[in-house]
Design a protein around this motif. Structure first.
Motif, short mmCIF file in Angstrom:
data_model
loop_
_atom_site.label_atom_id
_atom_site.label_comp_id
_atom_site.label_asym_id
_atom_site.label_seq_id
_atom_site.Cartn_x
_atom_site.Cartn_y
_atom_site.Cartn_z
N GLN A 153 0.86 -1.18 0.00
CA GLN A 153 0.00 0.00 0.00
C GLN A 153 0.89 1.22 0.00
OE1 GLN A 153 -0.89 3.07 1.24
NE2 GLN A 153 -2.36 2.67 2.88
N ARG A 154 0.95 1.91 -1.14
CA ARG A 154 1.78 3.10 -1.27
C ARG A 154 0.98 4.23 -1.95
NH1 ARG A 154 7.92 3.04 -3.90
NH2 ARG A 154 8.47 5.18 -3.38
N ILE A 155 -0.27 4.27 -1.62
CA ILE A 155 -1.21 5.25 -2.18
C ILE A 155 -1.10 5.23 -3.71
CG2 ILE A 155 -2.15 7.57 -1.90
CD1 ILE A 155 -0.73 7.84 0.70
N CYS A 156 -0.88 6.36 -4.37
CA CYS A 156 -0.87 6.39 -5.83
C CYS A 156 0.32 5.65 -6.43
CB CYS A 156 -0.89 7.83 -6.32
SG CYS A 156 -2.38 8.74 -5.88
N GLY A 157 1.33 5.38 -5.64
CA GLY A 157 2.50 4.67 -6.15
C GLY A 157 2.45 3.17 -5.90
N THR A 158 1.30 2.64 -5.53
CA THR A 158 1.21 1.23 -5.18
C THR A 158 1.56 0.32 -6.37
OG1 THR A 158 -0.47 1.69 -3.50
CG2 THR A 158 -0.33 -0.57 -4.29
N GLY A 159 1.13 0.70 -7.56
CA GLY A 159 1.45 -0.11 -8.73
C GLY A 159 2.95 -0.23 -8.96
N PHE A 160 3.67 0.88 -8.78
CA PHE A 160 5.13 0.83 -8.90
C PHE A 160 5.73 0.01 -7.77
CE2 PHE A 160 4.21 4.85 -11.16
CZ PHE A 160 4.83 4.56 -12.36
N GLU A 161 5.13 0.09 -6.60
CA GLU A 161 5.68 -0.59 -5.43
C GLU A 161 5.67 -2.11 -5.59
OE1 GLU A 161 7.39 -1.24 -1.69
OE2 GLU A 161 7.33 0.52 -3.01
N VAL A 162 4.61 -2.67 -6.17
CA VAL A 162 4.58 -4.12 -6.32
C VAL A 162 5.68 -4.59 -7.26
CG1 VAL A 162 2.14 -4.31 -5.73
CG2 VAL A 162 2.79 -4.04 -8.13
N PHE A 163 5.96 -3.81 -8.29
CA PHE A 163 7.07 -4.15 -9.19
C PHE A 163 8.41 -4.02 -8.46
CE2 PHE A 163 3.93 -3.54 -12.53
CZ PHE A 163 4.27 -4.54 -13.42
N ARG A 164 8.54 -2.96 -7.65
CA ARG A 164 9.79 -2.76 -6.93
C ARG A 164 10.06 -3.92 -5.98
NH1 ARG A 164 12.13 -1.60 -2.49
NH2 ARG A 164 10.17 -1.76 -1.33
N GLN A 165 9.04 -4.32 -5.24
CA GLN A 165 9.23 -5.42 -4.29
C GLN A 165 9.54 -6.73 -4.99
OE1 GLN A 165 6.47 -5.85 -1.07
NE2 GLN A 165 6.26 -3.65 -0.72
N ALA A 166 8.87 -6.98 -6.11
CA ALA A 166 9.14 -8.21 -6.86
C ALA A 166 10.57 -8.18 -7.40
CB ALA A 166 8.15 -8.35 -8.01
N GLY A 167 11.00 -7.05 -7.94
CA GLY A 167 12.36 -6.94 -8.46
C GLY A 167 13.39 -7.10 -7.36
N GLU A 168 13.10 -6.54 -6.20
CA GLU A 168 14.03 -6.66 -5.07
C GLU A 168 14.18 -8.11 -4.64
OE1 GLU A 168 13.03 -4.94 -1.07
OE2 GLU A 168 14.51 -3.47 -1.73
N GLN A 169 13.07 -8.85 -4.61
CA GLN A 169 13.14 -10.27 -4.25
C GLN A 169 14.00 -11.05 -5.24
OE1 GLN A 169 9.21 -11.89 -3.79
NE2 GLN A 169 8.60 -10.40 -2.24
N ILE A 170 13.88 -10.71 -6.52
CA ILE A 170 14.67 -11.40 -7.54
C ILE A 170 16.15 -11.05 -7.41
CG2 ILE A 170 15.09 -11.51 -10.03
CD1 ILE A 170 12.02 -11.26 -10.38
N VAL A 171 16.45 -9.77 -7.20
CA VAL A 171 17.85 -9.34 -7.04
C VAL A 171 18.49 -10.02 -5.84
CG1 VAL A 171 19.32 -7.37 -6.45
CG2 VAL A 171 17.56 -7.12 -8.21
N LEU A 172 17.75 -10.19 -4.76
CA LEU A 172 18.27 -10.81 -3.55
C LEU A 172 18.34 -12.34 -3.64
CD1 LEU A 172 16.44 -8.66 -0.84
CD2 LEU A 172 18.86 -8.55 -1.49
N GLY A 173 17.82 -12.90 -4.73
CA GLY A 173 17.85 -14.34 -4.89
C GLY A 173 16.74 -15.06 -4.17
N CYS A 174 15.74 -14.32 -3.70
CA CYS A 174 14.62 -14.94 -2.99
C CYS A 174 13.58 -15.51 -3.95
CB CYS A 174 13.94 -13.93 -2.07
SG CYS A 174 15.04 -13.20 -0.84
N ALA A 175 13.61 -15.09 -5.20
CA ALA A 175 12.64 -15.55 -6.18
C ALA A 175 13.25 -15.42 -7.58
CB ALA A 175 11.36 -14.73 -6.09
N SER A 176 12.74 -16.21 -8.49
CA SER A 176 13.11 -16.09 -9.90
C SER A 176 11.94 -15.63 -10.75
CB SER A 176 13.63 -17.43 -10.43
OG SER A 176 14.83 -17.81 -9.79
N LEU A 177 10.72 -15.88 -10.25
CA LEU A 177 9.52 -15.49 -10.97
C LEU A 177 8.47 -15.04 -9.96
CD1 LEU A 177 7.89 -15.38 -13.65
CD2 LEU A 177 7.18 -17.74 -13.18
N ALA A 178 7.99 -13.81 -10.12
CA ALA A 178 7.00 -13.25 -9.20
C ALA A 178 5.74 -12.86 -9.96
CB ALA A 178 7.56 -12.04 -8.47
N LEU A 179 4.61 -13.08 -9.31
CA LEU A 179 3.32 -12.64 -9.83
C LEU A 179 2.93 -11.37 -9.10
CD1 LEU A 179 0.56 -13.06 -11.33
CD2 LEU A 179 -0.12 -14.48 -9.38
N VAL A 180 2.70 -10.29 -9.84
CA VAL A 180 2.30 -9.02 -9.22
C VAL A 180 0.89 -8.67 -9.71
CG1 VAL A 180 4.65 -8.18 -8.96
CG2 VAL A 180 3.40 -7.62 -11.02
#
Length: 273
Positions: free
Chosen positions: A63-90
Motif C-alpha cells: 500500500q503506497r497510495i498512488c505509487g502502489t502499482g510501482f511498489e509491487v514491481f519494486r518489491q518483486a524486483g528486489e526479491q529477484i535481485v536478492l535471490g529470494c525468487a526467480s519469478l513473481a506474480l504481481v
C-alpha cells in the motif's frame, strides 16, 4: 465485484496468456488500497491461492497510495535481485464502488444520543489529516502555477477524446481480458464468486472514457468556489485489476525462447539515498 475476485481473474489470465504454470511462481505481491469486502485481510493470500500458486509461498500486500502499482514491481524486483525468487506474480486491484460506509469509534457500543460516526470511507480517505485534501492540493497547485478552469477542462476533454479514439482503434484490446460472472474453484477450499453488478453480462472495456467536449465540462459546478475541479475533469470511481509476471533475466530468456515472444519491459532497480 470484490477486489480479490478481480485480482484472481487478472492473475489467472496473465498466467494463461504467458503460458506459465502457476506452480513455477516463487512469490506473489499484490497492491490494494481500500477495502472492498470483509475479507480484506486476505487480498494477497487468496489471489495467490486461487490463481494456483503454491500455498507455502509468501504473499504480501503493498500500500503506497498512488505509487502502489510501482511498489509491487519494486518489491518483486528486489526479491529477484536478492535471490529470494526467480519469478513473481504481481497484481494490483481496486473496487472503489465497494468502498464502505464505515465507523471506527463504536467497537465498545453506542451511547444514547451520542453522535454516530459512520462516514463515507472513500470521501474521508481523500483527506490527509496531517495536511489537506487531495482536492485542495490540486487547487493549490492551480493557483501556484496559474492554471485556469478553462485549461483544466480543455486538458480533460483532450484526454477523453484520445482515450475514446484509442479504444475505437483497438489499442487496448490486447491488454484487456473480458470479465463475466464466474466461480473460482480451489480443491479443499470454498469457491469464490465474481459477480458483475446490474444487468451487464460481460465487461470488456473501460466504461469511463466517453466523448466529453469542453462546452459540456464548462457547465459543471466546481467543488470549491472559484476553483478549477469538477466531477467532469477529475478522476472517476473505477473497479479494475491488472497483473504481470516479473522474472529474472535467466527465466525471461528461457521463457522467450520457449514462447517465441519477447518480454514487455526490463525492470531496473535503483536505491535513492
Amino acid at each position: 465485484a470484490n477486489p480479490i475476485d478481480l485480482g484472481i481473474k487478472a492473475a489467472r489470465s496473465v498466467l494463461a496468456r504467458a503460458g506459465v504454470d502457476a506452480a513455477e511462481v516463487d512469490s506473489v505481491v499484490t497492491g490494494n488500497m481500500a477495502p472492498g469486502g470483509f475479507d480484506q485481510f486476505y487480498v494477497a493470500r487468496h489471489i495467490g491461492l486461487y490463481a494456483g500458486v503454491r500455498q507455502e509461498l509468501p504473499a504480501p500486500n503493498a500500500q503506497r497510495i498512488c505509487g502502489t502499482g510501482f511498489e509491487v514491481f519494486r518489491q518483486a524486483g528486489e526479491q529477484i535481485v536478492l535471490g529470494c525468487a526467480s519469478l513473481a506474480l504481481v497484481v494490483g486491484t481496486e473496487s472503489m464502488t465497494r468502498n464502505p460506509i464505515a465507523a471506527f469509534d463504536h467497537r465498545g457500543g453506542f451511547r444514547l444520543g451520542a453522535p454516530v460516526g459512520f462516514k463515507d470511507f472513500m470521501w474521508e480517505a481523500l483527506t490527509d489529516p496531517a495536511a489537506v485534501s487531495m482536492i485542495q492540493t490540486a487547487e493549490n497547485l492551480a493557483r501556484q502555477y496559474g492554471i485556469t478552469r478553462e485549461q483544466v477542462d480543455a486538458f480533460a476533454a483532450t484526454s477523453f477524446a484520445r482515450a475514446v479514439a484509442a479504444q475505437q482503434a483497438g489499442w487496448f484490446d490486447g491488454e484487456i481480458v473480458p470479465v463475466a460472472s464466474e466461480t473460482f474453484e480451489l480443491p479443499g477450499y470454498r469457491p469464490r464468486q465474481l459477480r458483475l453488478s446490474g444487468k451487464a453480462e460481460v465487461a470488456d472495456r473501460d466504461t469511463h472514457p466517453r466523448p466529453t467536449p469542453p462546452e459540456v465540462l464548462a457547465r459543471l459546478r466546481t467543488v470549491f468556489k472559484d476553483g478549477v475541479q469538477t466531477g467532469g475533469n477529475s478522476s472517476a470511481l473505477t473497479d479494475a485489476a491488472a497483473a504481470a509476471l516479473v522474472a529474472s533475466g535467466a527465466v525471461a530468456r528461457e521463457w522467450a525462447q520457449a514462447q517465441g515472444r519477447a518480454p514487455l519491459a526490463r525492470l531496473a532497480l535503483a536505491c535513492q539515498p
